[in-house]
Scaffold this active site. Structure first.
Site, PDB file in Angstrom:
ATOM      1  N   ARG A 253       2.403  -6.120 -10.174  1.00  0.00           N
ATOM      2  CA  ARG A 253       3.258  -5.587  -9.124  1.00  0.00           C
ATOM      3  C   ARG A 253       4.139  -4.502  -9.724  1.00  0.00           C
ATOM      4  NH1 ARG A 253       0.170  -7.374  -6.059  1.00  0.00           N
ATOM      5  NH2 ARG A 253       0.491  -8.865  -4.350  1.00  0.00           N
ATOM      6  N   GLU A 282       5.760   2.083  -3.888  1.00  0.00           N
ATOM      7  CA  GLU A 282       4.501   2.629  -3.377  1.00  0.00           C
ATOM      8  C   GLU A 282       4.673   3.177  -1.959  1.00  0.00           C
ATOM      9  OE1 GLU A 282       1.218  -0.086  -3.751  1.00  0.00           O
ATOM     10  OE2 GLU A 282       1.659  -0.491  -5.849  1.00  0.00           O
ATOM     11  N   HIS A 300      -3.362   1.650  -6.538  1.00  0.00           N
ATOM     12  CA  HIS A 300      -3.469   0.229  -6.186  1.00  0.00           C
ATOM     13  C   HIS A 300      -4.927  -0.156  -5.875  1.00  0.00           C
ATOM     14  CE1 HIS A 300      -0.798  -3.268  -4.640  1.00  0.00           C
ATOM     15  NE2 HIS A 300      -1.970  -3.734  -5.074  1.00  0.00           N
TER      16      HIS A 300
END
Length: 335
Positions: A253, A282, A300
Site C-alpha cells: 500500500r 493515487e 497499481h
C-alpha cells in the site's frame, strides 16, 4: 448512468428484489453470478466515484461491492441504509473499509485472499529486476532515440544472486516472493509477525528485527498491510538505516512509504533505487520520483492479470451471493 438486470430472488426491503451496488466495472462472470440473485447496478463512469456518487449509488442496497479506492466509512454506511447486509471488497487489503463501523451495524465484510498471491509476487520480482538491471531506463533511452553502442561498462546494473532480500511481512504474498527469491539465488530475511518453523525452513527464511533487516538487506520488499502502525513505516529514519546500495520495492500500500522522504533519500544517495506499484495519494505520484532514472513506477498493477482480476471479482461475487442467500460469507474479515 447505470445498467441493471432485475431478478426476483432473494427479496430485499419491502419485498422488492434485492439490489447489489457495484462501484466499478467487474469481470463478466462475476456480474453474471450477481445477477442470478439480485438487481445489479453498475456505474457507467470509467473512474473512481466521488463520495457523493458513492452515497447515491449505495442508497437502499442489500450488498455493496467495492474496490480499494472506495472509502467505506460511517457516512457511506448511513447512506446505504438498513437493508445493507454485506460489503465485499475486491482486494486482499481492506484499509479502505471501516470494519468496526460495519461490525457495529452487524454487516459482513469480505475480501479476496489467495487468488492474487502469485500475480502480485510475480510483479514484485519483476519490479526488482527492472530497477536493479535498469531495464526501464534502457527502454526510455531507446525510445528517445539516444545514440548508444555496446560497451562493457554500459548501463551496468546489480545482480541478485547471493544478495539478501528483506521481506517486511511474510504473509501469503511475502512467502510467494520468498519462494521466487530462492529461485534467483537470493538469501531471505524477514520481519513482522513470526512465521512457523516449518515455513521458515521451507523458505530458508531468517527472522530478524526491522532494524536489522534495513541494515542488512540489499533489497527491501514491502508486503505488510496498511495500519496506523505501518503508515510511513518507511520514513527518513528507515532510509538512513538502509545500505546506500540497497533498493526498495513496494507492492503493498502506498502510504507505507513516505514518498517525500524516499525522494530525499534517493537524491542524497542514501539508497540506490526504488520500484513502486502503489502510491500515497493515487493516482498522484511524488513529482521528484517521476524524474529519477533509478526509480521504476507502475500504476497499481500487482493483481493486473486477466485471470487474477477475474478470480478476484468472482470471489467477491460468491461472497455476496452466499450472504444474500443465507449461507454465510466465504472469506469474511473479522473486526
Amino acid at each position: 448512468m447505470t445498467n441493471s438486470t432485475a431478478i426476483k430472488r432473494p427479496l430485499g426491503a419491502n419485498d422488492t428484489p434485492a439490489r447489489i451496488a457495484v462501484t466499478c466495472a467487474l469481470a463478466g462472470p462475476a456480474l453474471d453470478l450477481l445477477r442470478t440473485v439480485a438487481e445489479v447496478e453498475v456505474p457507467d463512469a470509467d473512474r473512481p466515484l466521488s463520495a457523493d456518487e458513492l452515497r447515491s449509488l449505495v442508497a437502499g442496497a442489500d450488498a455493496v461491492v467495492v474496490t480499494v479506492h472506495d472509502k467505506v466509512d460511517r457516512e457511506l454506511l448511513d447512506a446505504a441504509g438498513p437493508a445493507l447486509k454485506i460489503v465485499a471488497n475486491v482486494a486482499v487489503g481492506y484499509d479502505n473499509v471501516d470494519v468496526a463501523a460495519c461490525a457495529d451495524r452487524g454487516l459482513v465484510v469480505t475480501n479476496t485472499p489467495g487468488v492474487l498471491t502469485d500475480a502480485t509476487a510475480d510483479l514484485a520480482i519483476g519490479l526488482l529486476m527492472s530497477v536493479t538491471r535498469r531495464l526501464a531506463e534502457g527502454d526510455r533511452m531507446l525510445r528517445a532515440g539516444t545514440s548508444w553502442s555496446f560497451r562493457l561498462d554500459f548501463l551496468l546494473g546489480c545482480g541478485m544472486q547471493g544478495k539478501t532480500l528483506g521481506i517486511v511481512g511474510l504473509g501469503q504474498i511475502g512467502r510467494a516472493v520468498a519462494q521466487r527469491a530462492r529461485a534467483f539465488g537470493m538469501k531471505v530475511a524477514y520481519t513482522g509477525e513470526r512465521a512457523s518453523n516449518e515455513v521458515e525452513q521451507s523458505l530458508a527464511a531468517r527472522y530478524v528485527s526491522m532494524d536489522a533487516l534495513l541494515r542488512e538487506a540489499d533489497f527491501v520488499s514491502l508486503h505488510c498491510p496498511l495500519t496506523p502502525q505501518t503508515s510511513h513505516l518507511m520514513d527518513a529514519a528507515a532510509f538512513d538505516r538502509m545500505k546506500p546500495t540497497a533498493f526498495l520495492v513496494n507492492t503493498s500500500r502506498g502510504p507505507i512509504v513516505d514518498e517525500s522522504a524516499l525522494a530525499d533519500a534517493l537524491e542524497a544517495g542514501a539508497i540506490a533505487g526504488a520500484a513502486l506499484d502503489v502510491f500515497e495519494e493515487e493516482p498522484r505520484v511524488e513529482p521528484r520520483l517521476l524524474a529519477m532514472d533509478n526509480v521504476v513506477l507502475a500504476p497499481h498493477l500487482g493483481s493486473a492479470t486477466l485471470e487474477t482480476r477475474t478470480e478476484m471479482a468472482v470471489l467477491a461475487a460468491r461472497n455476496v451471493v452466499s450472504v444474500l442467500t443465507g449461507s454465510g460469507a466465504l472469506t469474511p474479515i473479522s473486526s
